[in-house]
Structures are given as C-alpha cells and as structure tokens.
Motif scaffolding. Sequence first.
Motif, PDB file in Angstrom:
ATOM      1  N   ARG A 147      17.025  90.373  55.672  1.00 36.42           N
ATOM      2  CA  ARG A 147      17.206  91.629  56.407  1.00 36.42           C
ATOM      3  C   ARG A 147      17.488  92.786  55.461  1.00 36.42           C
ATOM      4  NH1 ARG A 147      20.058  88.170  60.095  1.00 36.42           N
ATOM      5  NH2 ARG A 147      22.044  88.747  59.115  1.00 36.42           N
ATOM      6  N   ARG A 173      16.371  93.281  52.596  1.00 35.81           N
ATOM      7  CA  ARG A 173      15.193  93.731  51.855  1.00 35.81           C
ATOM      8  C   ARG A 173      14.609  95.005  52.435  1.00 35.81           C
ATOM      9  NH1 ARG A 173      11.911  88.045  50.662  1.00 35.81           N
ATOM     10  NH2 ARG A 173      13.291  87.308  48.995  1.00 35.81           N
ATOM     11  N   CYS A 174      14.906  95.259  53.703  1.00 41.37           N
ATOM     12  CA  CYS A 174      14.409  96.474  54.358  1.00 41.37           C
ATOM     13  C   CYS A 174      15.301  97.686  54.085  1.00 41.37           C
ATOM     14  CB  CYS A 174      14.306  96.246  55.867  1.00 41.37           C
ATOM     15  SG  CYS A 174      13.248  94.870  56.339  1.00 41.37           S
ATOM     16  N   ARG A 184      15.019  95.022  47.714  1.00 37.30           N
ATOM     17  CA  ARG A 184      13.791  94.246  47.797  1.00 37.30           C
ATOM     18  C   ARG A 184      13.381  93.733  46.414  1.00 37.30           C
ATOM     19  NH1 ARG A 184       9.497  93.340  51.001  1.00 37.30           N
ATOM     20  NH2 ARG A 184      10.442  94.534  52.688  1.00 37.30           N
TER      21      ARG A 184
END
Length: 401
Positions: free
Chosen positions: A50, A52-53, A59
């Motif tokens: 999650r 990574r967004c 990321r």
Amino acid sequence: MMETAKGARRTDEYVEEEESRGDAPPEFPFLPPEMIREVLLRLPEKSIGRFRCVSKLFRSLSSDPAFAKAHLDLSLRNDAFPSGRRRLIVSYRHNLYTVDFDSVVDACDGIRDLGAVEILQSPVKSNVVSSCYREGYWVGVVGSCNGLVCTTNVAGDVFLFNLTTGESKRIPGVLDLLNLGTERVRNCGFGFGFHAITDDYKLVALVMGDVLNASVYSLKTDSWKRVGDSRYEYDDDDTNYDGVLVNGAIHWVARHRENGRRVVVAFDLTTEQFKDMAFPDEADECPHRVRGFQLHKLNGRLCMVYNCFEKHGDFWVMNEYGVASSWARVRISVSYSSMKPLCSVRNEEETLMELNGQLVLYNFRNDVSTSLVLKDAELRCVMAADTYIESLISPNQYGMA
C-alpha cells in the motif's frame, strides 16, 4: 492562525506546482532514505504494498530485489511470522483459493468456517485455452518456498506465483522436456525448493519414460540443465508425481531398475545427485491389489502415507532424517484414502491436514479430528492444498540484486 493558514495554502500551492511539473514533493526531509528503508523492512508485506502508492521513494526502495531479500531474511531470522503472514492455497478443478491462517487458528476455538477468497487472476487458469475447461480439468500446487508458489495445470504449464504481490512467471521449456525422441513418456513430476547456499530457487522435473530422466531449472539463470539418472523407474502405483522438499533435498518414491526394490529417492539440491533412502520395513504390508505410497512433510519431518483405493488408519514418520531405523508408524482414529499433512497449529498441538478431500484439524494427543468448511468457496472437496508465507520476492527479478 493567519500565518498558519497562509503557510498551509503556500504548501498546497507548492505541491500542486511541483506535481504540475511532474516532480514529486519533498520526501520526508528529516528522514534519510536509509532510515526509511529500515522502517519499511519491519512492516508487513501488504502494508508495504500500500505504501508504494505514497511516494516514488517508497516505491523505489520497496521494489528493489535486494530489499525483498532483506525483508524476508529479517522476518525469518526474528521468527516474526505471525499467523497473519501464513496462508493456505487450495485448488479445486480450475479454481484456486487462499485462506487466511487466522481462520485456522480460530478453528481451534470451535469456529469451523474458514474464509476463502478465490484467486481470480491465476496465471495457471488464464493460460489454458477454453477447451480445457471441462469436467475433470485441474490446477495443481507443487509446493512453495519463501512466498513463491509453484503451480501447474493440465495443459502442462508451470508457473511461479507470488500471491501477495500478484507477480507470476511462466517457467520456459517445460514441454520441451517431454520431447525425448522415441522414448515412451508416461508422465512428468516436479519438485520445487530453495537452495540457500547458492541463493537460488530450483525446479526439478522428473520425466517418467523408459528411464527416469531429471532436469533442473534455476530461477537465477532462467535455464534448464539435464541431470539424467537411469537407476530408477517410477512406480505407476505411486501416483504422487510431485516431490516433497525436506532437509535440502526433494523426495519421491521409485523403484530400482535392477531388482524392483521400492525406495525413497532424494535429489540433493546442493550436489544435484540422487541418493537412496530406506523404505519403512512394514510399509509393503498393504494387502490391497492396487497399492502405492505418497511422501509429505509433517512438522519438518519426512512422512509417508498410503495411496490406494482402500482405507488406512496409519502412516510413517522419519523422526531422524536419513536414519532408516527412525521410521515410526503412527496410528490415527480416522481412516483415509488420501491424506496430506499441511502444517502445525498452536505449537504442534494440532495439525491441519487434507483428509479424504476435506480440511481437518487433527489433535494427535487426544486423537480427535475437527472438519473445517470453506464457507466462501463453492467446492465439494479439496483437490490439492499447501501453505505459503507472504513475501515480496519477485519471480521476475530474482537474481538481479
């Protein structure tokens, strides 16, 4: 207050301006990337996914193959796998389901319904042409290691699948292994494991024909190597074609070509050679006309069960690996025609197993079994099941770190 509001507006305007230019806003200026990495390493896999967004830095850090290895190593070293990180994968015909291990723990307290979620984007399923969707069509689970699940289907495809990240890789060249000239090919069995010394995931294929040929696939090199051995022949009665990983080797039941003696064959992932292991002395006493054996793993130990059309109430466990005299017969109160131990629950007090096509919790101390139900899955029985842990290991980037 006015300054605060004005400052907030300026910050918003700055972010909008940066985003309009395609640039990301400042990434936590008071925390260096090294510290952010250490924080991420200690988070659960789904949380990292999650995050990574959230930003490009998150990321970049969490998508690095070296980060995935470090995250897995730290979790294993600290034994930091709560039940939420362990899951079940269950197959029924052409469908795959995952089951949260918390449901299994709850079943120890009398809640017998397990919450199952169908894997809609299964590569094993999607890679098969529509004509294969017929009665009897199946997908299988070879095994799992460190979050990578090895799956097969009736079309002959083999995939490595990370169910946590959704990444998958089709193993190339599997069907070419069956092109053995004029040799009669009956079937192909697989074994999947992790080789810690070379830090590599290996898939072993046994092609059962006039002789038993073996080939090894390396995920690091993305290539196959032939390591044929003709000392053995596969016993058609022992229809468990897939091997089981125990103590750094993958095991099958086979027979010696010279004398027909049934043995446990271990393929050592380090030496990539076969070796014989003794069969339990009393295991051939089954009086039934069609009889065979399957190998599984019970609490880290090699275990052998009957594989025939009749019912049995016993099996064998090798308490000390490689020691023939350590084979011990275990008797249970439930008769089985098929059985596969999956994992222990609550410090080995109970064992989750597939028993006659159903998921069962078995208490060896009290000799009591409890049937479990997959409440969210439309299936009548379990075709295959295995356990896996959640990880960030990518089948497509492994070996790049």
